[in-house]
Design an enzyme around this catalytic site. Structure first.
Site, short mmCIF file in Angstrom:
data_model
loop_
_atom_site.label_atom_id
_atom_site.label_comp_id
_atom_site.label_asym_id
_atom_site.label_seq_id
_atom_site.Cartn_x
_atom_site.Cartn_y
_atom_site.Cartn_z
N GLU A 21 37.44 40.58 41.20
CA GLU A 21 38.08 41.14 42.39
C GLU A 21 37.24 40.87 43.65
O GLU A 21 37.78 40.70 44.74
CB GLU A 21 38.30 42.64 42.23
CG GLU A 21 39.34 42.98 41.18
CD GLU A 21 39.45 44.47 40.93
OE1 GLU A 21 40.54 45.01 41.17
OE2 GLU A 21 38.46 45.09 40.51
N LYS A 98 46.38 49.22 46.74
CA LYS A 98 46.12 47.87 46.22
C LYS A 98 47.44 47.35 45.68
O LYS A 98 48.04 47.96 44.80
CB LYS A 98 45.06 47.90 45.13
CG LYS A 98 44.72 46.51 44.58
CD LYS A 98 43.66 46.55 43.49
CE LYS A 98 42.30 46.67 44.10
NZ LYS A 98 41.23 46.41 43.11
#
Length: 121
Positions: A21, A98
């Site tokens: 990520e 997100k």
């Protein structure tokens, strides 16, 4: 008292606990709401007497650019800066989402919401 809202601020950032990520990044959505006394600006029609939403957007973009493992950390930084930098704000709420999180399922987004009041209330 009045409310100013910024909805669907889109940002590409690198938050998350996974190493990937931090390298690949992801799409995020931020929604922000602040409460302040807007009666003076309603009379004066002067930007100096209100909450400048350009300033709010800048805070969001700058804090989203700083990598964190948890969205809670990002939200806290956003709230802290709003209350420090914009004295007219009495209360701020932020939602950080997100988009398409890597959680092993078909999930559109995961959202954390945090609220902070000015301590001198």
């Amino acid at each position: 008292m009045g409310t100013i809202k910024l909805k669907n601020i889109r940002v590409y950032a690198y938050h998350g606990c996974l190493v990937e990520e931090g390298k690949i990044g992801s799409d995020y959505r931020v929604d922000l709401s602040v409460k302040a006394d807007l009666s003076k600006s309603a009379q004066t029609d002067d930007l100096a007497d209100t909450v400048d939403y350009v300033h709010l957007n800048l805070i969001v973009k700058q804090e989203m650019a700083i990598r964190s493992k948890l969205l809670e950390q990002v939200a806290k930084r956003i709230l802290d800066r709003i209350l420090i930098e914009i004295p007219i704000v009495k209360l701020a709420k932020v939602e950080v989402s997100k988009i398409n999180p890597p959680i092993g399922g078909n999930v559109a987004m995961v959202t954390i919401e945090m609220l902070k009041k000015r301590k001198d209330l």
